[in-house]
Write a protein that holds these residues in place. Sequence first.
Motif, PDB file in Angstrom:
ATOM      1  N   MET A 143      92.728 -86.597-121.287  1.00 51.02           N
ATOM      2  CA  MET A 143      92.324 -87.632-120.635  1.00 51.02           C
ATOM      3  C   MET A 143      93.190 -88.873-120.361  1.00 51.02           C
ATOM      4  O   MET A 143      93.491 -89.285-121.355  1.00 51.02           O
ATOM      5  CB  MET A 143      90.829 -88.057-120.823  1.00 51.02           C
ATOM      6  N   THR A 144      93.611 -89.334-119.377  1.00 54.34           N
ATOM      7  CA  THR A 144      94.691 -90.576-119.391  1.00 54.34           C
ATOM      8  C   THR A 144      93.632 -91.803-119.295  1.00 54.34           C
ATOM      9  O   THR A 144      92.572 -91.690-118.818  1.00 54.34           O
ATOM     10  CB  THR A 144      95.385 -90.613-118.060  1.00 54.34           C
ATOM     11  N   SER A 145      94.347 -92.466-119.856  1.00 54.69           N
ATOM     12  CA  SER A 145      93.637 -93.968-119.899  1.00 54.69           C
ATOM     13  C   SER A 145      94.511 -94.927-119.248  1.00 54.69           C
ATOM     14  O   SER A 145      95.553 -94.877-119.246  1.00 54.69           O
ATOM     15  CB  SER A 145      93.308 -94.389-121.328  1.00 54.69           C
ATOM     16  N   PRO A 146      93.976 -96.088-118.765  1.00 48.70           N
ATOM     17  CA  PRO A 146      95.164 -97.125-118.114  1.00 48.70           C
ATOM     18  C   PRO A 146      95.805 -97.469-119.322  1.00 48.70           C
ATOM     19  O   PRO A 146      96.878 -98.170-118.915  1.00 48.70           O
ATOM     20  CB  PRO A 146      94.006 -98.167-117.732  1.00 48.70           C
ATOM     21  N   PHE A 147      95.455 -97.632-120.503  1.00 50.77           N
ATOM     22  CA  PHE A 147      96.416 -98.169-121.616  1.00 50.77           C
ATOM     23  C   PHE A 147      97.247 -97.065-122.141  1.00 50.77           C
ATOM     24  O   PHE A 147      97.846 -97.538-123.300  1.00 50.77           O
ATOM     25  CB  PHE A 147      95.267 -98.768-122.668  1.00 50.77           C
ATOM     26  N   ASP A 148      97.446 -96.010-121.604  1.00 49.50           N
ATOM     27  CA  ASP A 148      98.449 -95.049-122.225  1.00 49.50           C
ATOM     28  C   ASP A 148      99.751 -95.487-121.930  1.00 49.50           C
ATOM     29  O   ASP A 148     100.209 -96.014-121.060  1.00 49.50           O
ATOM     30  CB  ASP A 148      98.257 -93.780-121.333  1.00 49.50           C
ATOM     31  N   ILE A 149     100.605 -95.460-123.142  1.00 49.54           N
ATOM     32  CA  ILE A 149     102.096 -95.971-123.043  1.00 49.54           C
ATOM     33  C   ILE A 149     102.754 -95.070-122.331  1.00 49.54           C
ATOM     34  O   ILE A 149     102.655 -93.900-122.622  1.00 49.54           O
ATOM     35  CB  ILE A 149     102.316 -96.375-124.439  1.00 49.54           C
ATOM     36  N   PRO A 150     103.733 -95.393-121.343  1.00 49.78           N
ATOM     37  CA  PRO A 150     104.457 -94.257-120.788  1.00 49.78           C
ATOM     38  C   PRO A 150     105.327 -93.758-121.587  1.00 49.78           C
ATOM     39  O   PRO A 150     105.715 -94.104-122.813  1.00 49.78           O
ATOM     40  CB  PRO A 150     105.261 -95.476-119.801  1.00 49.78           C
ATOM     41  N   VAL A 151     105.634 -92.434-121.257  1.00 52.00           N
ATOM     42  CA  VAL A 151     106.380 -91.644-122.232  1.00 52.00           C
ATOM     43  C   VAL A 151     107.933 -91.896-121.839  1.00 52.00           C
ATOM     44  O   VAL A 151     108.140 -91.919-120.564  1.00 52.00           O
ATOM     45  CB  VAL A 151     105.909 -90.258-122.180  1.00 52.00           C
ATOM     46  N   GLY A 152     108.992 -91.756-122.614  1.00 46.03           N
ATOM     47  CA  GLY A 152     110.145 -92.082-122.168  1.00 46.03           C
ATOM     48  C   GLY A 152     110.956 -92.522-123.572  1.00 46.03           C
ATOM     49  O   GLY A 152     110.627 -92.983-124.528  1.00 46.03           O
ATOM     50  N   ASN A 153     112.263 -92.614-123.300  1.00 48.68           N
ATOM     51  CA  ASN A 153     113.213 -93.202-124.409  1.00 48.68           C
ATOM     52  C   ASN A 153     113.671 -94.364-124.187  1.00 48.68           C
ATOM     53  O   ASN A 153     114.799 -94.742-123.665  1.00 48.68           O
ATOM     54  CB  ASN A 153     114.483 -92.160-124.330  1.00 48.68           C
ATOM     55  N   PHE A 154     112.464 -95.468-124.108  1.00 50.27           N
ATOM     56  CA  PHE A 154     112.872 -97.020-123.749  1.00 50.27           C
ATOM     57  C   PHE A 154     113.656 -97.681-124.749  1.00 50.27           C
ATOM     58  O   PHE A 154     113.421 -97.466-125.789  1.00 50.27           O
ATOM     59  CB  PHE A 154     111.457 -97.546-123.457  1.00 50.27           C
ATOM     60  N   SER A 155     115.149 -98.057-124.231  1.00 50.75           N
ATOM     61  CA  SER A 155     115.978 -98.460-125.333  1.00 50.75           C
ATOM     62  C   SER A 155     116.251-100.029-125.041  1.00 50.75           C
ATOM     63  O   SER A 155     117.270-100.196-125.329  1.00 50.75           O
ATOM     64  CB  SER A 155     117.160 -97.626-125.238  1.00 50.75           C
ATOM     65  N   GLY A 156     115.433-100.474-124.441  1.00 45.18           N
ATOM     66  CA  GLY A 156     115.744-101.977-124.044  1.00 45.18           C
ATOM     67  C   GLY A 156     116.037-102.990-125.212  1.00 45.18           C
ATOM     68  O   GLY A 156     116.801-103.576-125.238  1.00 45.18           O
ATOM     69  N   HIS A 157     115.221-102.694-126.414  1.00 41.52           N
ATOM     70  CA  HIS A 157     115.582-103.516-127.598  1.00 41.52           C
ATOM     71  C   HIS A 157     116.701-103.187-128.004  1.00 41.52           C
ATOM     72  O   HIS A 157     117.634-104.114-128.558  1.00 41.52           O
ATOM     73  CB  HIS A 157     114.114-103.208-128.484  1.00 41.52           C
ATOM     74  N   GLU A 158     117.258-101.945-128.314  1.00 39.19           N
ATOM     75  CA  GLU A 158     118.312-101.471-129.038  1.00 39.19           C
ATOM     76  C   GLU A 158     119.664-102.037-128.003  1.00 39.19           C
ATOM     77  O   GLU A 158     120.632-102.422-128.682  1.00 39.19           O
ATOM     78  CB  GLU A 158     118.399-100.162-128.652  1.00 39.19           C
ATOM     79  N   ARG A 159     119.519-102.221-127.022  1.00 46.85           N
ATOM     80  CA  ARG A 159     120.341-102.723-125.876  1.00 46.85           C
ATOM     81  C   ARG A 159     120.476-104.186-125.628  1.00 46.85           C
ATOM     82  O   ARG A 159     120.946-104.711-124.717  1.00 46.85           O
ATOM     83  CB  ARG A 159     120.379-101.826-124.519  1.00 46.85           C
ATOM     84  N   GLN A 160     119.648-104.985-126.347  1.00 44.60           N
ATOM     85  CA  GLN A 160     119.625-106.474-126.191  1.00 44.60           C
ATOM     86  C   GLN A 160     120.713-106.857-126.725  1.00 44.60           C
ATOM     87  O   GLN A 160     121.185-108.181-126.312  1.00 44.60           O
ATOM     88  CB  GLN A 160     118.391-107.220-127.061  1.00 44.60           C
ATOM     89  N   GLU A 161     121.876-106.397-127.249  1.00 38.43           N
ATOM     90  CA  GLU A 161     123.058-106.800-127.454  1.00 38.43           C
ATOM     91  C   GLU A 161     123.762-107.305-126.278  1.00 38.43           C
ATOM     92  O   GLU A 161     124.779-108.159-126.441  1.00 38.43           O
ATOM     93  CB  GLU A 161     124.025-105.801-128.553  1.00 38.43           C
ATOM     94  N   VAL A 162     123.384-106.472-125.142  1.00 38.70           N
ATOM     95  CA  VAL A 162     124.075-106.893-123.987  1.00 38.70           C
ATOM     96  C   VAL A 162     124.194-108.524-123.590  1.00 38.70           C
ATOM     97  O   VAL A 162     125.101-108.923-122.814  1.00 38.70           O
ATOM     98  CB  VAL A 162     123.665-106.136-122.670  1.00 38.70           C
ATOM     99  N   TRP A 163     123.073-109.025-123.953  1.00 39.45           N
ATOM    100  CA  TRP A 163     122.959-110.346-123.832  1.00 39.45           C
ATOM    101  C   TRP A 163     123.877-111.407-124.586  1.00 39.45           C
ATOM    102  O   TRP A 163     123.959-112.472-124.308  1.00 39.45           O
ATOM    103  CB  TRP A 163     121.294-110.971-123.935  1.00 39.45           C
ATOM    104  N   LYS A 164     124.364-110.684-125.433  1.00 38.68           N
ATOM    105  CA  LYS A 164     125.343-111.534-126.532  1.00 38.68           C
ATOM    106  C   LYS A 164     126.817-111.337-126.056  1.00 38.68           C
ATOM    107  O   LYS A 164     127.515-112.163-126.335  1.00 38.68           O
ATOM    108  CB  LYS A 164     125.209-111.186-127.887  1.00 38.68           C
ATOM    109  N   LEU A 165     126.941-110.087-125.136  1.00 36.98           N
ATOM    110  CA  LEU A 165     128.385-110.057-124.806  1.00 36.98           C
ATOM    111  C   LEU A 165     128.966-111.205-123.913  1.00 36.98           C
ATOM    112  O   LEU A 165     128.206-111.634-123.049  1.00 36.98           O
ATOM    113  CB  LEU A 165     128.642-108.955-124.239  1.00 36.98           C
ATOM    114  N   LYS A 166     130.295-111.457-123.992  1.00 39.71           N
ATOM    115  CA  LYS A 166     130.840-112.595-123.269  1.00 39.71           C
ATOM    116  C   LYS A 166     131.928-111.996-122.196  1.00 39.71           C
ATOM    117  O   LYS A 166     132.210-110.901-122.261  1.00 39.71           O
ATOM    118  CB  LYS A 166     131.456-113.452-124.191  1.00 39.71           C
ATOM    119  N   HIS A 167     132.078-112.927-121.224  1.00 36.23           N
ATOM    120  CA  HIS A 167     133.157-112.493-120.237  1.00 36.23           C
ATOM    121  C   HIS A 167     134.632-112.619-120.772  1.00 36.23           C
ATOM    122  O   HIS A 167     134.834-112.937-121.881  1.00 36.23           O
ATOM    123  CB  HIS A 167     133.202-113.638-119.138  1.00 36.23           C
ATOM    124  N   ASP A 168     135.542-112.011-120.002  1.00 35.33           N
ATOM    125  CA  ASP A 168     136.861-111.557-120.530  1.00 35.33           C
ATOM    126  C   ASP A 168     137.802-112.984-120.170  1.00 35.33           C
ATOM    127  O   ASP A 168     138.098-112.935-119.010  1.00 35.33           O
ATOM    128  CB  ASP A 168     137.328-110.448-119.976  1.00 35.33           C
TER     129      ASP A 168
END
Lengths: 455, 455, 455
Positions: A1-26
């Motif tokens: 039975m699904t609940s409205p609070f079921d967490i979506p399935v998937g390989n969510f990698s936003g946190h791992e990729r937060q280093e993108v916010w630290k990268l700088k222009h060339d």
Amino acid sequence: MTSPFDIPVGNFSGHERQEVWKLKHDPELTEVGPGTPCGEYLRRFWMPVAMTDQVGDLPYRIRILGEDLVLFREKKEGKLGLTHLHCCHRNMSLEFGIVEDGGIRCSYHGWKYGLDGTILETPCEPPASQVKKKACLGAYPVIEYKGLAFTYMGPAAQRPPFPVMDTFDEEGDELVPYLITSPCNWLQVMENAWDPFHVVYLHTLAVRSQFIDAFAEMPMIEFHESAAGDFYTNVRRVGDFVWIRVHDHMLPSFTQNGGHFPVPDRSRYFGRGGLTRWITPVDDTHTMVIAWRHFRDPEFNDDPRGLTDKSQVGFGKTDFYGQGPDRTYEQRQRDPGDYDAWVSQGPINVHARENLSFTDRGVAKVRRMLRNAIRALQNGVAPAQPSDHYTGVIPTYAGDTVLRIGPQEGRDDGALLKEISHDVARIYRSGDHLAGAERRAFIVKALQDYEAGWA
Amino acid sequence: MTSPFDIPVGNFSGHERQEVWKLKHDPELTEVGPGTPCGEYLRRFWMPVAMTDQVGDLPYRIRILGEDLVLFREKKEGKLGLTHLHCCHRNMSLEFGIVEDGGIRCSYHGWKYGLDGTILETPCEPPASQVKKKACLGAYPVIEYKGLAFTYMGPAAQRPPFPVMDTFDEEGDELVPYLITSPCNWLQVMENAWDPFHVVYLHTLAVRSQFIDAFAEMPMIEFHESAAGDFYTNVRRVGDFVWIRVHDHMLPSFTQNGGHFPVPDRSRYFGRGGLTRWITPVDDTHTMVIAWRHFRDPEFNDDPRGLTDKSQVGFGKTDFYGQGPDRTYEQRQRDPGDYDAWVSQGPINVHARENLSFTDRGVAKVRRMLRNAIRALQNGVAPAQPSDHYTGVIPTYAGDTVLRIGPQEGRDDGALLKEISHDVARIYRSGDHLAGAERRAFIVKALQDYEAGWA
Amino acid sequence: MTSPFDIPVGNFSGHERQEVWKLKHDPELTEVGPGTPCGEYLRRFWMPVAMTDQVGDLPYRIRILGEDLVLFREKKEGKLGLTHLHCCHRNMSLEFGIVEDGGIRCSYHGWKYGLDGTILETPCEPPASQVKKKACLGAYPVIEYKGLAFTYMGPAAQRPPFPVMDTFDEEGDELVPYLITSPCNWLQVMENAWDPFHVVYLHTLAVRSQFIDAFAEMPMIEFHESAAGDFYTNVRRVGDFVWIRVHDHMLPSFTQNGGHFPVPDRSRYFGRGGLTRWITPVDDTHTMVIAWRHFRDPEFNDDPRGLTDKSQVGFGKTDFYGQGPDRTYEQRQRDPGDYDAWVSQGPINVHARENLSFTDRGVAKVRRMLRNAIRALQNGVAPAQPSDHYTGVIPTYAGDTVLRIGPQEGRDDGALLKEISHDVARIYRSGDHLAGAERRAFIVKALQDYEAGWA
């Protein structure tokens, strides 16, 4: 039975990729201020800085490569002058200066400057004053042509000749200037032109055909070198026709495109382009596209459907879609254009966040060439100039050729298109020793012979 | 004789206190960007990030914890996706992307992403391209419920269950969401809720009674712990009644208030609150209040005078005074509200300039708890979650109880109120093993029995 | 044959002079925040901070010397208070405070402050609370006079007497205050007044006569010292008349000008000035001119042509040209005024880019004096104050004297004018021991005698 609070399935990698916010222009490729490696490199070239229509009887304040400047038209001969903004006496801005015969005068204490920044008069000073000889205002030479003002901001001793392209004055062609400013770094505007694949998606498949339906076909891209720069061919098979669309590229930012709204449904030989364009940095995070649109007589028409419109071309606008901020945010979201692509990469795009791939060969190539040229200059090697190879008008190639050459029995059509694109590039270059109508006739004849050879 | 030039008498110490201008904010508790101690702590919790009404058929750009993101509703099942803003190919913003079945597509070169940021298609790339496997877009899971979108931005492996509170779905209660942004740091918005004394002054005595006159009475505050967080009781004597107003607090920013416009003039047992609220940082200097207002059937009504108004609750607004910038500067000066209090503390309040005192016990407590939790996480101790203690729905306590218990002969009324507040807190918690109507009935009965015991 | 592509001939040195973009402002003379050398120096003087008309029944937020402050009029005696903006309890801004008898109350928790920042009440605190004694709000004393509020922001122990100038209360003179803010550093506004030559160019020759045609004549400038500061004489020959125009200067920023629209066509003895002015820094890049315009009875009239207009003088405006941003950009370009001169030097003028010359003697002098005074203070030497030399009203000199003294046979007229200017300065100073009408009569008589001596 699904609940409205079921967490979506998937390989969510936003946190791992937060280093993108630290990268700088060339900074090496993007920062353009005085003394920066890229800025010094760009200063070695003539570049357009304004539409001359914007310069009336008052001084016109502009910002180029991070420098605040004033452009004005002196009153005697109507020549344009371009100087540092601030009077070298007490720094009042010359945007409030008085334009006079042969120069501009600061309104604070009346110091008058010639077009080259020489101090001509210091009316409040006593006659014996030597300040005129000691001080001088920074100034840059200006060439005015067909509605654009060009300048050279590099060292005076290294000033190259002004590069005059064959497309500046062609029979049956009218040049109409425009200028549009984007709030982002120059390189992302420039790279857009080195990326023939965004035409397929952004301009055609994403929402609607912004130019012509034929752009939906993925092109085969071949890069070619000319004496003055690069050009590349976009080759597409359109039924029994082979459509070769040519774009010019000369570092640092000169590009010419193929025809504006071509329809590749009949043979066409050495048709010329619709756009001659430069990218001029205002500063690190603002950029001007300064260009001429070509409007050709019917004989040379690249717009069989009548989609171009001279009246829409001018200061802050042009006659093709998506080049400026002239749309609501919703309209930009529903039908994004080039402007939305390059501006939304950010004030200065962070290359370290990208994943360049096959379609980015042009982008990778121009970054490499640019980096090499910047580093060479730092090592004392002057940048190549178009005029290194030509004493007169410089031949360019942009435009469309359409040849009736059908698929060949027993041959891979991709290999065929590639061969044809190289043959056409060779034919184009074979006219380099000629100019004007003579060159045109030579190339057209050679293309016709070549097409006939496949019949 | 006085002169207009007489210098005022007094101990003016402005110059001595100019060091206040040099004092800095406390980064440990206030800075929320990726990689900051507080930012990493906040990322360990589910939090609301938008009202889902704002997400139509176009991508919706938002900024959360200093990260630029895009929220969109994919077209097949209508699920919400939340990804980093910039396409991981060449960084064009996905606010200009195309929302499709199962994901979003960048309009520059057509890369399509699933809800979890996986690259599904790269249409301009050749078939052999491996870039789909190598690259990935940062994405966060989204849960949508009653008009709010919640996400979790922490490490995937540490993702807690979504904490479902008893107040999310009560009999006879309608939840109406709202969202209001303030240009200041999250902590000063959050602390406002831990400060029951500003209700006396700001909301009642300063200018006028913004809520109810009874708030003018200084409350006695008692803090209580529940398994999932804290709650505190504001106890006031109102004639023959004892009014116990309960507020929930769970770190990092979840709060629930008592009833919205209660009138403590008759007995009331386990009345529930009017507001379920989170504080979500946009970045270090911008903050969203994201909340549900509760509108209850007459049976559970906390608004006997009809002062609430569902039609005023929504994006950028709510139905009680002073929560946003929706007033002129003069109006804000003449009748300041919560928004004016927290925003005017500055972009980031400087704690070193404050003089905390008795009334700031709640503020001091929450800063201490927050600092401890942030440091614990840095030492590898995962933050406590409401779900650590409950497998199902989590019991909360906010609301009002009013008991007819008059002053007792021979007893200090303050000591009496304190005793009653602890008794009521105990009674509330004694129903934790029950849920829904059963829990309510249990607590109501226990309160009635308790009240009767004093008769 | 010329070509449109011919490069202009000249000694263009823009690139060589690009080092101008790297040069920095002089922090010692320009930065005014708390703790800076210049800021500490400026804080040793009384200065106007607001027009009191702007302070109604609500607190009035202002920024002075980089400090955020609130000015208010307490309700009992109508006295002005000036305190740090943020309540010292929890930092809510007192611009949202409640003005009361004898002080201001923060609306968050009700702390009430006296005019000197003493905490008078903390209504939410328990009776035993000691916080009132421990904490205190930064405050500065205020003197209100003829529509201006003056304060002193330096160390209390070093507070000088308020310097009362003779021009504050003269017979037949009405003072009308104005205040105009400029987005630039204070020094460039102040220096404008030390530069008598810009009057010739900017105000007269550049575009049109903004004041009087006689300003077109280059003045001879002589600096003189008084006990309280400097004054200088602008001497011009006007036919048979010698026109001596006197300007007062007292560090750090007090100036008084000559008459407003004088016409030097008849003898005039010790005519007084049209403007008493201070420059008050808002912060490093914003500055207020706060001044009184003098409107004199016909007997003392300095405006024979009726060009002044009391109704135009007030908050953000005055009755002479070019003092504020109250014109279109085109109007400012076509007819620039003082505001355009000082603002367009940049947010903080970069002295290292200037070429000071003969006409900048006043500017050079004031920078030198200012630097010496700032450094002296850092070495423990308190700044000189006008009140060091006067126990009562301080004599000043600004205004116009016109003497009928024709060119003298056989004498160089320049040497003559110089002699006369020094004689007049001596006569002015010879009345320093007198005050009011007595002093005036004494000086007028001496000037008449002096003039007669040349007949």
